[in-house]
Design a protein around this motif. Structure first.
Motif, PDB file in Angstrom:
ATOM      1  N   ASP A  69     -36.060  10.733   3.519  1.00  0.00           N
ATOM      2  CA  ASP A  69     -36.774  11.991   3.772  1.00  0.00           C
ATOM      3  C   ASP A  69     -36.439  12.517   5.156  1.00  0.00           C
ATOM      4  OD1 ASP A  69     -37.956  11.660   1.347  1.00  0.00           O
ATOM      5  OD2 ASP A  69     -39.734  10.662   2.149  1.00  0.00           O
ATOM      6  N   GLY A  70     -36.042  11.639   6.041  1.00  0.00           N
ATOM      7  CA  GLY A  70     -35.703  12.079   7.388  1.00  0.00           C
ATOM      8  C   GLY A  70     -34.964  10.973   8.107  1.00  0.00           C
ATOM      9  N   GLY A  71     -34.396  11.305   9.276  1.00  0.00           N
ATOM     10  CA  GLY A  71     -33.661  10.302  10.037  1.00  0.00           C
ATOM     11  C   GLY A  71     -32.200  10.302   9.655  1.00  0.00           C
ATOM     12  N   ASP A  72     -31.471   9.396  10.270  1.00  0.00           N
ATOM     13  CA  ASP A  72     -30.034   9.393  10.052  1.00  0.00           C
ATOM     14  C   ASP A  72     -29.536   7.954   9.913  1.00  0.00           C
ATOM     15  OD1 ASP A  72     -27.583  10.460   9.640  1.00  0.00           O
ATOM     16  OD2 ASP A  72     -27.155  10.888  11.757  1.00  0.00           O
ATOM     17  N   ILE A  73     -28.469   7.789   9.135  1.00  0.00           N
ATOM     18  CA  ILE A  73     -27.822   6.482   9.023  1.00  0.00           C
ATOM     19  C   ILE A  73     -26.359   6.706   9.355  1.00  0.00           C
ATOM     20  CG2 ILE A  73     -27.227   4.596   7.472  1.00  0.00           C
ATOM     21  CD1 ILE A  73     -29.689   5.559   5.800  1.00  0.00           C
ATOM     22  N   ARG A  74     -25.863   5.998  10.357  1.00  0.00           N
ATOM     23  CA  ARG A  74     -24.463   6.180  10.759  1.00  0.00           C
ATOM     24  C   ARG A  74     -23.676   4.897  10.549  1.00  0.00           C
ATOM     25  NH1 ARG A  74     -27.032   9.464  14.460  1.00  0.00           N
ATOM     26  NH2 ARG A  74     -27.310   7.715  15.889  1.00  0.00           N
ATOM     27  N   TYR A  75     -22.496   5.067   9.986  1.00  0.00           N
ATOM     28  CA  TYR A  75     -21.608   3.937   9.736  1.00  0.00           C
ATOM     29  C   TYR A  75     -20.377   4.169  10.587  1.00  0.00           C
ATOM     30  CZ  TYR A  75     -18.415   1.002   6.979  1.00  0.00           C
ATOM     31  OH  TYR A  75     -17.494   0.077   6.561  1.00  0.00           O
ATOM     32  N   PHE A  76     -20.108   3.303  11.539  1.00  0.00           N
ATOM     33  CA  PHE A  76     -19.053   3.519  12.539  1.00  0.00           C
ATOM     34  C   PHE A  76     -19.162   4.926  13.122  1.00  0.00           C
ATOM     35  CE2 PHE A  76     -17.144  -0.043  10.204  1.00  0.00           C
ATOM     36  CZ  PHE A  76     -16.857  -0.885  11.275  1.00  0.00           C
ATOM     37  N   GLY A  77     -20.374   5.294  13.452  1.00  0.00           N
ATOM     38  CA  GLY A  77     -20.587   6.554  14.151  1.00  0.00           C
ATOM     39  C   GLY A  77     -20.689   7.782  13.267  1.00  0.00           C
ATOM     40  N   GLU A  78     -20.384   7.630  11.941  1.00  0.00           N
ATOM     41  CA  GLU A  78     -20.443   8.810  11.082  1.00  0.00           C
ATOM     42  C   GLU A  78     -21.610   8.723  10.111  1.00  0.00           C
ATOM     43  OE1 GLU A  78     -16.824  10.253   9.165  1.00  0.00           O
ATOM     44  OE2 GLU A  78     -15.747   9.309  10.831  1.00  0.00           O
ATOM     45  N   SER A  79     -22.291   9.840   9.939  1.00  0.00           N
ATOM     46  CA  SER A  79     -23.462   9.836   9.076  1.00  0.00           C
ATOM     47  C   SER A  79     -23.044   9.643   7.610  1.00  0.00           C
ATOM     48  CB  SER A  79     -24.217  11.155   9.214  1.00  0.00           C
ATOM     49  OG  SER A  79     -25.265  11.171   8.269  1.00  0.00           O
ATOM     50  N   ILE A  80     -23.741   8.755   6.933  1.00  0.00           N
ATOM     51  CA  ILE A  80     -23.445   8.563   5.517  1.00  0.00           C
ATOM     52  C   ILE A  80     -24.596   9.056   4.649  1.00  0.00           C
ATOM     53  CG2 ILE A  80     -21.826   6.649   5.764  1.00  0.00           C
ATOM     54  CD1 ILE A  80     -24.187   4.768   5.143  1.00  0.00           C
ATOM     55  N   VAL A  81     -25.539   9.752   5.261  1.00  0.00           N
ATOM     56  CA  VAL A  81     -26.654  10.276   4.478  1.00  0.00           C
ATOM     57  C   VAL A  81     -26.117  11.357   3.539  1.00  0.00           C
ATOM     58  CG1 VAL A  81     -28.810  11.570   4.579  1.00  0.00           C
ATOM     59  CG2 VAL A  81     -28.369   9.736   6.196  1.00  0.00           C
ATOM     60  N   GLY A  82     -26.519  11.286   2.262  1.00  0.00           N
ATOM     61  CA  GLY A  82     -26.078  12.299   1.301  1.00  0.00           C
ATOM     62  C   GLY A  82     -24.876  11.878   0.492  1.00  0.00           C
ATOM     63  N   LEU A  83     -24.216  10.778   0.863  1.00  0.00           N
ATOM     64  CA  LEU A  83     -23.102  10.298   0.045  1.00  0.00           C
ATOM     65  C   LEU A  83     -23.651   9.637  -1.211  1.00  0.00           C
ATOM     66  CD1 LEU A  83     -20.577   8.680   2.565  1.00  0.00           C
ATOM     67  CD2 LEU A  83     -20.559  10.963   1.587  1.00  0.00           C
ATOM     68  N   ARG A  84     -22.849   9.680  -2.313  1.00  0.00           N
ATOM     69  CA  ARG A  84     -23.257   8.994  -3.543  1.00  0.00           C
ATOM     70  C   ARG A  84     -23.072   7.492  -3.366  1.00  0.00           C
ATOM     71  NH1 ARG A  84     -25.777  11.243  -7.302  1.00  0.00           N
ATOM     72  NH2 ARG A  84     -24.743   9.936  -8.841  1.00  0.00           N
ATOM     73  N   PRO A  85     -23.828   6.678  -4.123  1.00  0.00           N
ATOM     74  CA  PRO A  85     -23.684   5.224  -3.969  1.00  0.00           C
ATOM     75  C   PRO A  85     -22.241   4.754  -4.099  1.00  0.00           C
ATOM     76  CG  PRO A  85     -25.558   5.726  -5.374  1.00  0.00           C
ATOM     77  CD  PRO A  85     -24.893   7.034  -5.068  1.00  0.00           C
ATOM     78  N   ASN A  86     -21.473   5.359  -5.030  1.00  0.00           N
ATOM     79  CA  ASN A  86     -20.098   4.889  -5.196  1.00  0.00           C
ATOM     80  C   ASN A  86     -19.234   5.238  -3.998  1.00  0.00           C
ATOM     81  OD1 ASN A  86     -20.546   7.577  -6.525  1.00  0.00           O
ATOM     82  ND2 ASN A  86     -18.316   7.555  -6.566  1.00  0.00           N
ATOM     83  N   GLN A  87     -19.556   6.356  -3.321  1.00  0.00           N
ATOM     84  CA  GLN A  87     -18.796   6.689  -2.118  1.00  0.00           C
ATOM     85  C   GLN A  87     -19.135   5.740  -0.988  1.00  0.00           C
ATOM     86  OE1 GLN A  87     -20.369  10.689  -2.183  1.00  0.00           O
ATOM     87  NE2 GLN A  87     -18.329  11.542  -2.556  1.00  0.00           N
ATOM     88  N   ILE A  88     -20.415   5.325  -0.948  1.00  0.00           N
ATOM     89  CA  ILE A  88     -20.835   4.398   0.098  1.00  0.00           C
ATOM     90  C   ILE A  88     -20.184   3.033  -0.112  1.00  0.00           C
ATOM     91  CG2 ILE A  88     -22.843   3.151   0.973  1.00  0.00           C
ATOM     92  CD1 ILE A  88     -24.384   5.800   0.663  1.00  0.00           C
TER      93      ILE A  88
END
Lengths: 593, 262
Positions: free
Chosen positions: B57-76
């Motif tokens: 609902d809020g906040g951010d998740i970054r993987y090696f500095g890049e946000s992965i919020v909004g990616l589909r599970p298969n892309q993650i």
């Protein structure tokens, strides 16, 4: 006491089945279809088949309080006879009732109750005498049914296969003699010209042959099967015996139309068209696990696209007129385009239903399938597809002047298409794509979490399944030469789904066998024509009860359905304890787990 | 040291109930971080949000500095985040090897035409998929090797199912692995073995790991750092000993009033 009750109940059930068969007219319909001699007709068989079956079922050993209760043979047969007698009494009472109440009055509701039917089930005797004969025959049938199951396997198998072979050959009395004639073989020793059924001599020879084969199979079958399957599973080392067998099958497939003649080729053509549809639906339902109840959509798209692309014209009252949109391509140039159109249509259908699962998906696809049938019949599209009047003049797929409309020619075109579709399905199933479909079918969410794009693979399943299904439509258009909306209805969808389920979801040979059983049998046996739906229902119910994985199951599907059994076996194995681990079944002491 | 994953102020609520309420933590490359907390603290939810099963609902998740919020599970999964599930989720009717081969899906790309004509490239890729899947299975020694590879996954023992789930995740060739209660339901011997596996995943495969775990001996044995949560918030962070002696953590586990429940 409960045993007596169970027996009487079973007998009563058999009696109801017999009455049902008589009421729907099956008994009377088969009255003159003799399988051997001039007395043993399938109509007579209908009178005793139910008590016989119930007798055979009652032969199962009874389990009481966890123990198997053995019966003496005499007592067991007595039970069969009792059940048979109850069934016979019911059917006899039915005959008496019909006669007393008046055939005409019942006929007003049950149209199959006719004087000839009453005469048939009472053996042409006064009704009470006829009823008594029914009781006697039924009693014997029950006893025989039970006695049959008590025979040792070594005897039972040959006897059973002899009887079944005689019945099947008797049933195919319109087909086998034609084939024999085509081959210039003598038929009079086998089939009687007067009754149509087998002669006693022919039946004896056939029965002996079948029994002999069955005994041979018991002795050597395992050995042969082992030789056939060894190294045969991997395509790296083709087993020579298997290769020869495949070659023989191929030659037989090629020879079929000219051996069997036009009538049967016609039916086989229809079977192959439906096999093609089944192969397409198998990708959607069997591989990807998406229940599609509107598969007629692709059938219609394929047929109409082929018609439009190969220069068919619209039917009008005054003759014919060219459609608003059309091309005049060679059939073989048109086919890839048809497949592309169908694949595109598959994506269009798939896109809005991507988020739906199971029942919801089934409902929406059912609706989409209905839409196409409404669309092609609508006045709105008359200038394009001819509306209710349809189209005519579809290409006959000529290749170097060799047309394929003739049933015997059409068979080869259809066979080529079916083999192509099987090849594509087989290669896809064994690839990364097939694996992704399977994973998606097993657990969509987990598949996605493991990197499978479910969106993409669902659409791919619809597209490929649709493209293969459209080939079925294209073939149908070639076969008939003209199209009307009446050929495209929900029944096609149901029929194709029935084929896939009956044969075994995900199984390629299963689809072909399913098509042969559900489309071929009713097509070959005119007696069946009006009982087609009854036959479908019965076949599907029986398969679901006795063999839920289908006639020729896909190995993984069959695992799915017997998961519980396997879990139980494992549990039982664990109970058996550490000896298992000790003898080295599991290399490092799995019993710790 | 590079930061692999940063979870920053992530919020997620279900019908008004906040499962995650501004959770923050970060994971450095090569670390093993344990996430602990009482039931309902939001531990599994954070895994589901990271792997894209739930949208935050809020906040951010970054993987090696890049946000992965909004990616589909298969892309993650494809960028290199793999996971296991609290209640083992395999493809039960596929064989052990096939399960692991599905993991290789996002590392391969054979299309429809290539698969049908079975071109040389596709054949080579298929061989590679098989080899890598087998390598992932061999991480667990002989447990998932030999005849077991051709068994249906449902026929495996419970412990082997857990191992297979990890092997399938390894087969996606991740850089970070999320393990959700890997030792749940395992006996003491298997738990010890699994503890070694977790450490080996980092030491031999160079993975970064986040582990949700209830067994404190495992947490103590494997963790470089421990993050304790309660009510969807981080309540403590540090080494095992620091967190274990933290007053808030003790309170979260045992309740405010002493002497009630031991």
């Amino acid at each position: 006491m409960s045993r007596l009750r169970a027996t009487v109940t079973a007998g009563a059930l058999a009696g109801c089945v017999s009455i049902f068969l008589a009421l729907v007219g099956l008994t009377d319909r088969f009255a003159d279809l003799y399988f051997v001699g001039d007395q043993a007709s399938f109509g007579r068989l209908m009178l005793v088949i139910a008590p016989f079956t119930v007798g055979a079922i009652l032969a199962k050993p009874r389990v009481e309080g966890g123990e198997i209760r053995e019966r003496t043979a005499g007592a067991a047969i007595g039970i069969g006879a009792l059940a048979g007698a109850v069934a016979g009494l019911l059917l006899g009472a039915f005959a008496v009732f019909v006669s007393a109440f008046g055939v005409e009055r019942i006929n007003a509701v049950f149209v199959n109750v006719t004087p000839s039917m009453l005469e048939f089930i009472t053996f042409g005797q006064p009704v009470v005498v006829g009823a008594l004969i029914l009781v006697a025959a039924s009693t014997v049938a029950g006893a025989v049914g039970l006695g049959y199951r008590l025979l040792p396997v070594a005897v039972r198998k040959p006897v059973g296969s002899a009887v079944i072979t005689v019945l099947v050959l008797g049933f195919l009395q319109r087909i086998v003699p034609i084939t024999l004639d085509q081959l210039d073989l003598e038929r009079n020793w086998l089939y009687s010209r007067s009754t149509g059924g087998l002669t006693w001599f022919g039946a004896g020879v056939v029965a002996a042959g079948a029994a002999g084969l069955s005994i041979f199979k018991q002795r050597k079958g395992a050995d042969i099967r082992r030789r056939l399957s060894s190294r045969g599973t991997d395509d790296a080392g083709m087993n020579p015996l298997r290769a020869i067998l495949l070659l023989i099958v191929f030659v037989i497939l090629l020879a079929v139309p000219y051996v069997t003649g036009k009538v049967i080729s016609e039916v086989l053509g229809t079977v192959l068209v439906f096999a093609l549809l089944g192969l397409g639906l198998n990708i959607v339902v069997g591989y990807a696990g998406l229940l599609d109840l509107g598969y007629v959509f692709f059938f219609a798209v394929g047929a109409y696209a082929t018609a439009l692309l190969t220069g068919a014209t619209l039917n009008t009252f005054t003759g014919s007129s060219p459609p608003a949109l059309s091309a005049d391509l060679n059939f073989y140039l048109a086919i890839p385009i048809v497949m592309l159109i169908a694949a595109g249509a598959g994506v269009l259908i798939g896109a809005p239903v991507l988020r739906l699962r199971g029942d919801y998906l089934a409902l929406v696809t059912l609706g989409l399938g209905e839409m196409i049938t409404v669309l092609i019949a609508s006045p709105w599209l008359v200038p394009v597809v001819g509306g209710p009047n349809g189209m005519r003049g579809v290409s006959d797929a000529s290749m170097f002047g060799f047309g394929f409309r003739d049933p015997q020619h059409f068979y080869y075109l259809a066979l080529a298409f079916v083999l192509f579709a099987m090849f594509v399905s087989w290669r896809l199933a064994a690839s990364r794509i097939g694996r992704a479909w399977t994973a998606m079918r097993e657990d969509e969410q987990i598949a996605e979490a493991m990197g499978v794009s479910t969106t993409r693979f669902k659409l791919l399943a619809f597209a490929i399944g649709g493209a293969i299904g459209s080939l079925g439509g294209a073939l149908f258009a070639v076969k008939i030469g003209s199209l009307t909306p009446a050929s495209f209805n929900v029944f096609v969808s149901i029929q194709v789904l029935g084929i896939v389920i009956l044969g075994g979801l995900g199984s390629l040979p299963g689809v072909v066998v399913g098509a042969a059983v559900l489309v071929g049998l009713p097509g070959l046996l005119r007696e069946f024509e009006e009982y087609r739906l009854l036959f479908y229902g019965a076949a599907l119910v029986l398969v679901m009860l006795l063999r839920p994985e289908g006639l020729i199951p896909n190995i993984r599907r069959s695992r799915e359905l017997h998961e519980e059994d396997a879990a139980q076996d494992k549990w039982a194995g664990e109970l058996a304890g550490d000896e298992h681990a000790a003898v080295g079944v599991s290399p490092e002491g799995e019993s710790a787990g | 040291m590079t930061t692999v994953l940063e979870v920053e102020g992530v919020r997620k609520s279900f019908g008004g109930l906040a499962a995650l309420d501004g959770l923050d933590f970060r994971v450095e490359e090569g670390e093993i971080v344990s996430v602990i907390g009482p039931n309902g603290a939001g531990k599994s939810t954070v895994f589901n949000v990271i792997t894209g099963l739930y949208a935050p609902d809020g906040g951010d998740i970054r993987y090696f500095g890049e946000s992965i919020v909004g990616l589909r599970p298969n892309q993650i999964a494809k960028v290199g985040i793999a996971r296991t599930f609290q209640n083992v989720k395999l493809f039960p009717n596929m064989t052990v090897l096939e399960n692991a081969m599905v993991g290789q899906h996002c590392r391969s790309k054979a299309g429809v035409f290539g698969s049908v004509i079975r071109s040389g490239k596709v054949k080579a890729e298929e061989r590679r998929i098989r080899e890598r899947a087998q390598r992932a299975l061999s991480f667990f020694g002989s447990r998932l090797a030999g005849y077991r590879q051709d068994q249906a996954a449902f026929a495996l023992s419970y412990a082997n199912r857990r191992r297979l789930e990890m092997a399938r995740a390894l087969s996606t060739e991740p850089r970070i692995m999320l393990l959700d209660e890997p030792t749940a339901g395992m006996n003491p011997r298997e738990t010890i073995e699994l503890r070694d596996h977790i450490v080996r995943m980092r030491d031999e495969l160079g993975l970064t790991l986040i582990v949700i775990e209830h067994d404190m001996r495992v947490v103590k044995g494997v963790s470089d750092r421990v993050v304790a949560c309660d009510y969807g918030r981080k309540i403590a962070e540090g080494t095992y000993d620091e967190v274990a002696s933290d007053a808030k953590v003790i309170e979260a586990y045992l309740g405010r009033q002493h002497g009630e429940d031991g």
